[in-house]
Enzyme design. Sequence first.
Site, PDB file in Angstrom:
ATOM      1  N   CYS A  84      28.445 -25.467  -9.177  1.00  0.00           N
ATOM      2  CA  CYS A  84      28.774 -26.771  -9.739  1.00  0.00           C
ATOM      3  C   CYS A  84      27.452 -27.415 -10.146  1.00  0.00           C
ATOM      4  CB  CYS A  84      29.554 -27.627  -8.732  1.00  0.00           C
ATOM      5  SG  CYS A  84      28.587 -28.124  -7.315  1.00  0.00           S
ATOM      6  N   GLY A 100       0.798  -1.222   0.000  1.00  0.00           N
ATOM      7  CA  GLY A 100       0.000   0.000   0.000  1.00  0.00           C
ATOM      8  C   GLY A 100       0.830   1.272   0.000  1.00  0.00           C
ATOM      9  N   CYS A 110      -3.808  -5.582   8.467  1.00  0.00           N
ATOM     10  CA  CYS A 110      -4.678  -4.685   7.689  1.00  0.00           C
ATOM     11  C   CYS A 110      -6.063  -5.316   7.547  1.00  0.00           C
ATOM     12  CB  CYS A 110      -4.100  -4.465   6.297  1.00  0.00           C
ATOM     13  SG  CYS A 110      -2.627  -3.464   6.301  1.00  0.00           S
ATOM     14  N   ARG A 134      -5.843  -0.884  -2.983  1.00  0.00           N
ATOM     15  CA  ARG A 134      -4.933   0.179  -2.536  1.00  0.00           C
ATOM     16  C   ARG A 134      -3.539   0.080  -3.145  1.00  0.00           C
ATOM     17  NH1 ARG A 134      -4.892  -3.518   1.483  1.00  0.00           N
ATOM     18  NH2 ARG A 134      -2.882  -4.064   2.396  1.00  0.00           N
ATOM     19  N   ASP A 160       5.282  -3.716   6.553  1.00  0.00           N
ATOM     20  CA  ASP A 160       4.097  -3.657   7.412  1.00  0.00           C
ATOM     21  C   ASP A 160       4.269  -4.429   8.710  1.00  0.00           C
ATOM     22  OD1 ASP A 160       4.245  -6.172   6.384  1.00  0.00           O
ATOM     23  OD2 ASP A 160       2.174  -6.297   5.706  1.00  0.00           O
ATOM     24  N   SER A 220      -7.131  -9.054  -2.623  1.00  0.00           N
ATOM     25  CA  SER A 220      -7.471  -8.037  -1.612  1.00  0.00           C
ATOM     26  C   SER A 220      -6.474  -6.871  -1.609  1.00  0.00           C
ATOM     27  CB  SER A 220      -7.525  -8.674  -0.226  1.00  0.00           C
ATOM     28  OG  SER A 220      -6.247  -9.158   0.113  1.00  0.00           O
ATOM     29  N   ASN A 221      -5.334  -7.022  -2.279  1.00  0.00           N
ATOM     30  CA  ASN A 221      -4.332  -5.942  -2.330  1.00  0.00           C
ATOM     31  C   ASN A 221      -4.712  -4.854  -3.333  1.00  0.00           C
ATOM     32  OD1 ASN A 221      -1.565  -8.315  -2.284  1.00  0.00           O
ATOM     33  ND2 ASN A 221      -2.621  -7.387  -0.573  1.00  0.00           N
TER      34      ASN A 221
END
Length: 336
Positions: free
Chosen positions: A298, A19, A166, A51, A108, A47-48
Amino acid sequence: MKGQQKLAHAKVLVIGAGGLGCPCLTALSASGIGNIGLADGDLISSSNISRQTLFSYPDTGRYKTAVAIASLKSRNPYLRYHEHRFFINEENILSLVKAYDIVVDATDNFQARYLINDACVVKNKPLVYGAIFQTEGHLTVFNYQNSPTLRCLFREPDQEEALPSCAESGAYMITTNIIGTMMANEVIKIALNQEEVLSGKLLRFEALDTTTTRVTYSADQQSKTKSYSRFKHVPKAIELTAAAFRESTQRTGIALIDVRTMEERKVQHIGGKHIPLPELEQFDLKGYDASQHFYFYCQTGIRSLQAAKKLRAKGYENAFSLKNGISTLNCEIKNT
Ligand SMILES: Nc1ncnc2c1ncn2[C@@H]1O[C@H](COP(=O)(O)OP(=O)(O)OP(=O)(O)O)[C@@H](O)[C@H]1O
């Protein structure tokens, strides 16, 4: 023009592409910050999106760093973007922070925030700090020209559980976007050597009644000692994951070394010097000082681990091995 050139030379690391990170990055990129690093290991969830304005619904499930950088590039392709697709921790934070001039904390959680603060103290980098809780936002700058740090302002809480998420408490997108954009403003002022940087002062913004207040805070002599002491006993991880290995070997001045046989190398390799493990003892180290970074690889990670251990035993503490070998790297493999 002079100021714009300073911005073009600035190297800014944003930690957290959520956010606060999204609006901050948007403003940094639009303002022409020439080198923008972004560290986050998280994936985008639906849900992100409300914002975190660099993401859209079709991006759900993708890495935040990759999507954010692609989005920024499409708006301003004339900058260098550096993707650090991992969560910061005690092992990787110092080398990450070292490469930048200014650090932005857009995370956060308390653990990450105190870790970033301590790394900035140890590496002497200014730290732009923003935080929100529901409709309230905080903004300040730590460790700028010897100004106070996070530990001077807030005592480290004992338990992470004290912080509601949040999802539980709500995060108002107007506040995250205002504070995130103001964080970029502090970055720009630092990069331009402006006098009125918000260090030693905490700005509080409340969206509900549209008020801002500023309080000053002062340095606590013990706080820097605490920051230094946290890194004293952290042994450097010797094995690196594919992502960390790829990231580290892109830097200039490092030594990348393949310790397999010539037959194995002929089939495929990823560049660097070729020193089969049995020949490593004869490798002339005279030209390398103790801070030199060596990255060994390797086939399966066993011989490269032995090689890294051998160099550490000789005093080169920045010797690393690619964990599980080259097959874990999904970068372009060179065929000879
Ligand atoms: N140690 C860390 N290293 C890098 N990024 C981190 C670290 N800790 C947290 N972050 C990132 O900081 C960002 C904070 O964003 P934000 O506060 O909007 O929360 P979120 O995790 O995206 O969303 P929500 O809290 O709703 O699940 C996240 O993308 C998170 O992955």
